[in-house]
Write a protein that holds these residues in place. Structure first.
Motif: not given
Length: 413
Positions: A143-151, A161-165, A239-252
């Protein structure tokens, strides 16, 4: 009322057999030998031998396969079992039983057995005739690829990305959730996806700084070994970065030790986690995209509607590859991840299942049936973690993880 016809009767009866098989399989994977109850007569039944329980599981699935129609999966409402789901579950049961218990075939209560050749034939049928297929991009399954979050999520934007639902073509069988959850009725709490809540970031994280990954109870940080071994084995695997959140690089920014969080590694899984979104009219951060997508309740504990996918088509392809010892379907999964083809080997198959299906509830049982669980559990000891924000090492309980597994066979008492 009654049935509208034999087709409806057979579909629903097939679902009943499928569900009994599923429940007994889950019990057997967790507890080993369990009481096998097949009668409504009240009695105190001791634990049954594993062969008896698996014989009933196989019998139920064989019945389900024969009863349910060979119609495209789209003809059955999402969340209901199909012939294709029964075929896939039969393969999963076969692999676990024959692997863990060192057997050639899967027994049937009616006599005889289910052979590897039969299971391969059922998987062939599922692959060719079910209508299921791989999603175009692995990352569109989450769901991180959903239309309400993607922008507002650069990763989703950069990768288009576009969430398949929910109920998409890759979902062979899933647990459904909805918006009828009610604090006033404890029986209704299961209508929301509490798994997402369980595995989301602990409080003080999960807000704007970690967008779009939201708040929950902070369970199940990702082992650093997985990140490092995956990167070394397949450095270009999306799939690695598609599956795992690395807090050092992926969030503010991220707060280690928030709310006394334990066993933090700086890595979290991205598949089953609260996904937030901004309300464009108020610019308010919402605890789940589902508030906009599904009119879910605007409450961080109740808003999650993501399917819990129990069987995915990629797993069907990988089970077929393992049983047939051929690379075609293994490479079909790799191709979707933009990886080159490989020659079939059990080692290659094991790696592929680890990467593709990480955090989907299958890894531990794969390790059990391959005889690899004891060694894998021992590798957790000594991993760098933070407890309440302080650097330390992962410690096992007395005797160690390996000793506990060896003593119990991996089952709960």
């Amino acid at each position: 009322e009654g049935w509208t016809g034999d087709a409806q009767k057979n579909q629903l009866l097939g679902e009943v057999h499928f569900l009994r098989a599923l429940y007994y399989f889950e019990l057997s994977q967790m507890f080993g030998e369990v009481p096998l109850v097949t009668s409504t007569l009240v009695s105190n039944i001791p634990k049954s031998p594993a062969a008896d329980t698996y014989g009933q599981i196989a019998e139920d699935l064989k019945t389900a396969i024969s009863l349910m129609p060979s119609s495209p999966y789209t003809s059955v409402a999402s969340g209901h079992a199909t012939k294709w789901a029964a075929q896939a579950l039969m393969a999963r049961v076969f692999l676990f039983y024959t692997g863990y218990y060192k057997k050639a075939d899967l027994p049937l209560t009616s006599g005889g057995s289910v052979t590897k050749a039969q299971v391969i034939q059922w998987l062939d049928d599922c692959i060719k005739n079910s209508g299921h297929d791989l999603a175009s991009d692995f990352r569109n399954l989450w769901p991180y690829s959903n239309e309400f979050t993607k922008d507002d999520y650069k990763y989703a934007q950069d990768n288009n990305l576009k969430y398949e639902g929910e109920g998409n073509k890759e979902t062979v069988f899933a647990v459904k959730f909805g918006t009828l959850v009610d604090w006033g009725d404890q029986d209704m709490l299961g209508y929301s996806n509490q798994y997402n809540l369980h595995f989301s970031l602990r409080s003080n994280n999960g807000l704007a700084r970690t967008f779009p990954f939201g708040q929950g109870w902070g369970a199940g940080p990702v082992n650093t070994n997985l990140w490092n071994e995956w990167r070394a084995a397949e450095p270009t695997d999306i799939r690695r970065t598609g599956s795992i959140l690395n807090v050092a690089t992926d969030v503010d920014s991220y707060i280690f030790g928030a709310d006394n969080q334990m066993e933090e590694t700086g890595f979290w899984q991205k598949k089953y986690i609260a996904i937030t979104a901004y309300d464009k009219t108020t610019n308010a951060l919402l605890p789940s995209y589902a508030i906009l997508a599904n009119a879910a309740q605007a409450e961080m504990q109740l808003a999650h509607t993501q399917d819990l996918v129990l069987i995915r088509f990629a797993d069907v392809l990988l089970m077929h590859a393992e049983l047939s010892e051929t690379a075609t379907n293994l490479n079909r999964v790799r191709s979707r991840a933009k990886l080159s083809s490989v020659t079939y080997s059990l080692a290659a198959l094991k790696r592929e299942r680890r990467w593709e299906l990480s955090f989907e509830g299958l890894r531990y049982f794969d390790l059990m049936r391959w005889g690899d669980a004891s060694a894998a559990l021992a590798k957790q000891e000594g991993v760098d973690i933070k407890n309440k924000g302080k650097d330390t090492k992962m410690k096992a309980f007395e005797g160690g993880y390996k000793a506990r597994f060896d003593a119990t066979g991996g089952f709960w008492p």
